[in-house]
Write a protein that holds these residues in place. Sequence first.
Motif, PDB file in Angstrom:
ATOM      1  N   ILE A  77     -58.242 -35.467  27.133  1.00 31.14           N
ATOM      2  CA  ILE A  77     -57.324 -36.509  26.669  1.00 31.14           C
ATOM      3  C   ILE A  77     -56.243 -35.831  25.846  1.00 31.14           C
ATOM      4  O   ILE A  77     -56.533 -35.033  24.946  1.00 31.14           O
ATOM      5  N   VAL A  78     -54.989 -36.163  26.145  1.00 35.00           N
ATOM      6  CA  VAL A  78     -53.874 -35.547  25.427  1.00 35.00           C
ATOM      7  C   VAL A  78     -52.641 -36.429  25.581  1.00 35.00           C
ATOM      8  O   VAL A  78     -52.571 -37.258  26.498  1.00 35.00           O
ATOM      9  N   GLY A  79     -51.675 -36.256  24.692  1.00 32.50           N
ATOM     10  CA  GLY A  79     -50.451 -37.035  24.769  1.00 32.50           C
ATOM     11  C   GLY A  79     -49.598 -36.651  25.973  1.00 32.50           C
ATOM     12  O   GLY A  79     -49.622 -35.506  26.430  1.00 32.50           O
ATOM     13  N   GLU A  85     -44.448 -31.244  28.716  1.00 33.71           N
ATOM     14  CA  GLU A  85     -43.958 -29.954  28.220  1.00 33.71           C
ATOM     15  C   GLU A  85     -44.430 -28.806  29.096  1.00 33.71           C
ATOM     16  O   GLU A  85     -43.649 -27.906  29.422  1.00 33.71           O
ATOM     17  N   PHE A  86     -45.690 -28.835  29.507  1.00 36.77           N
ATOM     18  CA  PHE A  86     -46.232 -27.719  30.270  1.00 36.77           C
ATOM     19  C   PHE A  86     -46.087 -27.887  31.775  1.00 36.77           C
ATOM     20  O   PHE A  86     -45.897 -26.911  32.498  1.00 36.77           O
ATOM     21  N   ALA A  87     -46.191 -29.119  32.264  1.00 39.47           N
ATOM     22  CA  ALA A  87     -46.051 -29.402  33.697  1.00 39.47           C
ATOM     23  C   ALA A  87     -46.890 -28.456  34.554  1.00 39.47           C
ATOM     24  O   ALA A  87     -46.430 -27.920  35.560  1.00 39.47           O
ATOM     25  N   TYR A  88     -48.136 -28.231  34.143  1.00 43.31           N
ATOM     26  CA  TYR A  88     -49.042 -27.379  34.911  1.00 43.31           C
ATOM     27  C   TYR A  88     -49.282 -27.990  36.293  1.00 43.31           C
ATOM     28  O   TYR A  88     -49.631 -29.174  36.395  1.00 43.31           O
ATOM     29  N   PRO A  89     -49.156 -27.223  37.375  1.00 40.76           N
ATOM     30  CA  PRO A  89     -49.396 -27.785  38.706  1.00 40.76           C
ATOM     31  C   PRO A  89     -50.844 -28.204  38.939  1.00 40.76           C
ATOM     32  O   PRO A  89     -51.101 -29.081  39.778  1.00 40.76           O
ATOM     33  N   ASP A  90     -51.790 -27.597  38.231  1.00 38.50           N
ATOM     34  CA  ASP A  90     -53.206 -27.921  38.429  1.00 38.50           C
ATOM     35  C   ASP A  90     -53.691 -29.022  37.499  1.00 38.50           C
ATOM     36  O   ASP A  90     -54.896 -29.300  37.433  1.00 38.50           O
ATOM     37  N   LEU A  91     -52.759 -29.669  36.807  1.00 39.95           N
ATOM     38  CA  LEU A  91     -53.105 -30.733  35.879  1.00 39.95           C
ATOM     39  C   LEU A  91     -52.710 -32.079  36.491  1.00 39.95           C
ATOM     40  O   LEU A  91     -51.585 -32.246  36.967  1.00 39.95           O
ATOM     41  N   TYR A  92     -53.636 -33.024  36.467  1.00 37.20           N
ATOM     42  CA  TYR A  92     -53.399 -34.363  37.018  1.00 37.20           C
ATOM     43  C   TYR A  92     -53.685 -35.365  35.910  1.00 37.20           C
ATOM     44  O   TYR A  92     -54.720 -35.274  35.238  1.00 37.20           O
ATOM     45  N   ALA A  93     -52.775 -36.305  35.690  1.00 38.43           N
ATOM     46  CA  ALA A  93     -52.927 -37.298  34.621  1.00 38.43           C
ATOM     47  C   ALA A  93     -53.024 -38.690  35.248  1.00 38.43           C
ATOM     48  O   ALA A  93     -52.035 -39.419  35.320  1.00 38.43           O
ATOM     49  N   PRO A  94     -54.213 -39.088  35.706  1.00 40.70           N
ATOM     50  CA  PRO A  94     -54.338 -40.315  36.489  1.00 40.70           C
ATOM     51  C   PRO A  94     -54.367 -41.614  35.701  1.00 40.70           C
ATOM     52  O   PRO A  94     -54.174 -42.682  36.284  1.00 40.70           O
ATOM     53  N   ALA A 120     -20.882 -30.822  21.059  1.00 42.63           N
ATOM     54  CA  ALA A 120     -20.947 -29.358  21.065  1.00 42.63           C
ATOM     55  C   ALA A 120     -21.491 -28.884  22.399  1.00 42.63           C
ATOM     56  O   ALA A 120     -22.242 -29.587  23.072  1.00 42.63           O
ATOM     57  N   SER A 121     -21.103 -27.675  22.790  1.00 43.40           N
ATOM     58  CA  SER A 121     -21.607 -27.123  24.046  1.00 43.40           C
ATOM     59  C   SER A 121     -22.833 -26.240  23.820  1.00 43.40           C
ATOM     60  O   SER A 121     -23.534 -25.875  24.773  1.00 43.40           O
ATOM     61  N   HIS A 122     -23.087 -25.891  22.563  1.00 38.66           N
ATOM     62  CA  HIS A 122     -24.240 -25.050  22.220  1.00 38.66           C
ATOM     63  C   HIS A 122     -24.817 -25.522  20.895  1.00 38.66           C
ATOM     64  O   HIS A 122     -24.079 -25.743  19.929  1.00 38.66           O
ATOM     65  N   LEU A 123     -26.132 -25.720  20.860  1.00 39.92           N
ATOM     66  CA  LEU A 123     -26.799 -26.156  19.637  1.00 39.92           C
ATOM     67  C   LEU A 123     -28.064 -25.338  19.407  1.00 39.92           C
ATOM     68  O   LEU A 123     -28.732 -24.935  20.362  1.00 39.92           O
ATOM     69  N   ARG A 124     -28.349 -25.100  18.142  1.00 41.21           N
ATOM     70  CA  ARG A 124     -29.626 -24.493  17.788  1.00 41.21           C
ATOM     71  C   ARG A 124     -30.532 -25.604  17.296  1.00 41.21           C
ATOM     72  O   ARG A 124     -30.183 -26.349  16.376  1.00 41.21           O
ATOM     73  N   ILE A 125     -31.713 -25.702  17.910  1.00 43.40           N
ATOM     74  CA  ILE A 125     -32.613 -26.826  17.656  1.00 43.40           C
ATOM     75  C   ILE A 125     -34.007 -26.298  17.363  1.00 43.40           C
ATOM     76  O   ILE A 125     -34.516 -25.416  18.061  1.00 43.40           O
ATOM     77  N   ALA A 126     -34.628 -26.825  16.332  1.00 43.29           N
ATOM     78  CA  ALA A 126     -35.993 -26.450  15.989  1.00 43.29           C
ATOM     79  C   ALA A 126     -36.958 -27.423  16.638  1.00 43.29           C
ATOM     80  O   ALA A 126     -36.795 -28.648  16.532  1.00 43.29           O
ATOM     81  N   SER A 127     -37.975 -26.889  17.315  1.00 39.97           N
ATOM     82  CA  SER A 127     -38.947 -27.755  17.986  1.00 39.97           C
ATOM     83  C   SER A 127     -40.152 -26.946  18.430  1.00 39.97           C
ATOM     84  O   SER A 127     -40.072 -25.722  18.599  1.00 39.97           O
ATOM     85  N   LYS A 128     -41.263 -27.621  18.638  1.00 44.14           N
ATOM     86  CA  LYS A 128     -42.402 -26.977  19.297  1.00 44.14           C
ATOM     87  C   LYS A 128     -42.449 -27.370  20.771  1.00 44.14           C
ATOM     88  O   LYS A 128     -43.432 -27.087  21.456  1.00 44.14           O
ATOM     89  N   TYR A 129     -41.372 -28.002  21.241  1.00 45.11           N
ATOM     90  CA  TYR A 129     -41.257 -28.425  22.644  1.00 45.11           C
ATOM     91  C   TYR A 129     -40.038 -27.763  23.287  1.00 45.11           C
ATOM     92  O   TYR A 129     -39.047 -28.432  23.599  1.00 45.11           O
ATOM     93  N   PRO A 130     -40.054 -26.449  23.493  1.00 48.53           N
ATOM     94  CA  PRO A 130     -38.859 -25.786  24.028  1.00 48.53           C
ATOM     95  C   PRO A 130     -38.455 -26.267  25.415  1.00 48.53           C
ATOM     96  O   PRO A 130     -37.268 -26.406  25.703  1.00 48.53           O
ATOM     97  N   ASN A 131     -39.416 -26.535  26.279  1.00 53.79           N
ATOM     98  CA  ASN A 131     -39.080 -26.932  27.647  1.00 53.79           C
ATOM     99  C   ASN A 131     -38.465 -28.323  27.697  1.00 53.79           C
ATOM    100  O   ASN A 131     -37.425 -28.538  28.339  1.00 53.79           O
ATOM    101  N   THR A 133     -37.048 -29.878  25.259  1.00 53.37           N
ATOM    102  CA  THR A 133     -35.786 -29.843  24.518  1.00 53.37           C
ATOM    103  C   THR A 133     -34.657 -29.300  25.389  1.00 53.37           C
ATOM    104  O   THR A 133     -33.578 -29.890  25.478  1.00 53.37           O
ATOM    105  N   ARG A 134     -34.906 -28.170  26.042  1.00 50.78           N
ATOM    106  CA  ARG A 134     -33.868 -27.582  26.893  1.00 50.78           C
ATOM    107  C   ARG A 134     -33.485 -28.522  28.031  1.00 50.78           C
ATOM    108  O   ARG A 134     -32.298 -28.687  28.339  1.00 50.78           O
ATOM    109  N   ARG A 135     -34.486 -29.132  28.671  1.00 54.50           N
ATOM    110  CA  ARG A 135     -34.185 -30.033  29.789  1.00 54.50           C
ATOM    111  C   ARG A 135     -33.357 -31.227  29.334  1.00 54.50           C
ATOM    112  O   ARG A 135     -32.420 -31.647  30.024  1.00 54.50           O
TER     113      ARG A 135
END
Length: 223
Positions: A77-79, A85-94, A120-131, A133-135
């Motif tokens: 069980i997870v959020g 964030e991880f989008a693991y191909p072997d992970l299924y969230a039914p 702005a065209s470039h920003l520095r952002i603090a996060s534990k969700y890099p993927n 955030t970038r997307r």
Amino acid sequence: MSDNDPAPLTFAVPKGRILDEALPLMERAGVVPGAEFHDRKSRSLSFDCEGSDMRIIRVRAFDVATFVAHGAAQVGIVGSDVVEEFAYPDLYAPVDLDIGHCRLSVAEPAEDDAARPGPASHLRIASKYPNLTRRHFEGRGVQAEVVKLNGAMELAPSLGLASRIVDLVSTGRTLKENGLVETSVILDISARLIVNRTAFKTDERVGRLVEAFRSLVDRKAAA
């Protein structure tokens, strides 16, 4: 356990608020932690379940997804933030468990609109969700340089580490107390039942757990 018996099913759960909300659902689905699980003095990370061949491991939320995706645990069980964030191909969230609701949001220092800089065209952002955030920012034509932090995110703007943060928000009180305002929502979040895809296809116990949780959520929605 004899040579013909299957290995114990491993159920991964996160520490914290989601676990508190998930425990009643787990127990109604037949995943009942033993007494040691509820012992606040215990430093164990692995626990037997009552009346079943399952065991529970209690780890960090991000690690729940990793254990399940790689087959070290079969169910968890997870959020939905972690799933996305991880989008693991072997992970299924039914199953959306309809608990653990919050949101992943962008926040920045509170200031008058007249003083706020333009796009702005470039920003520095603090996060534990890099993927995530970038997307999010790439979709808006902004290059995001992500400074990865695992906590105390709200300090980053005031100390000049980043101009914005991306973090989980529930009530918004922590942002307000640190002089920040929520400016956009990246993702609405709820807790999900996750399974390893291979285990779901090959182990009937995993399928039965999925159906048990799905039935509980459906009954709650219909009530």
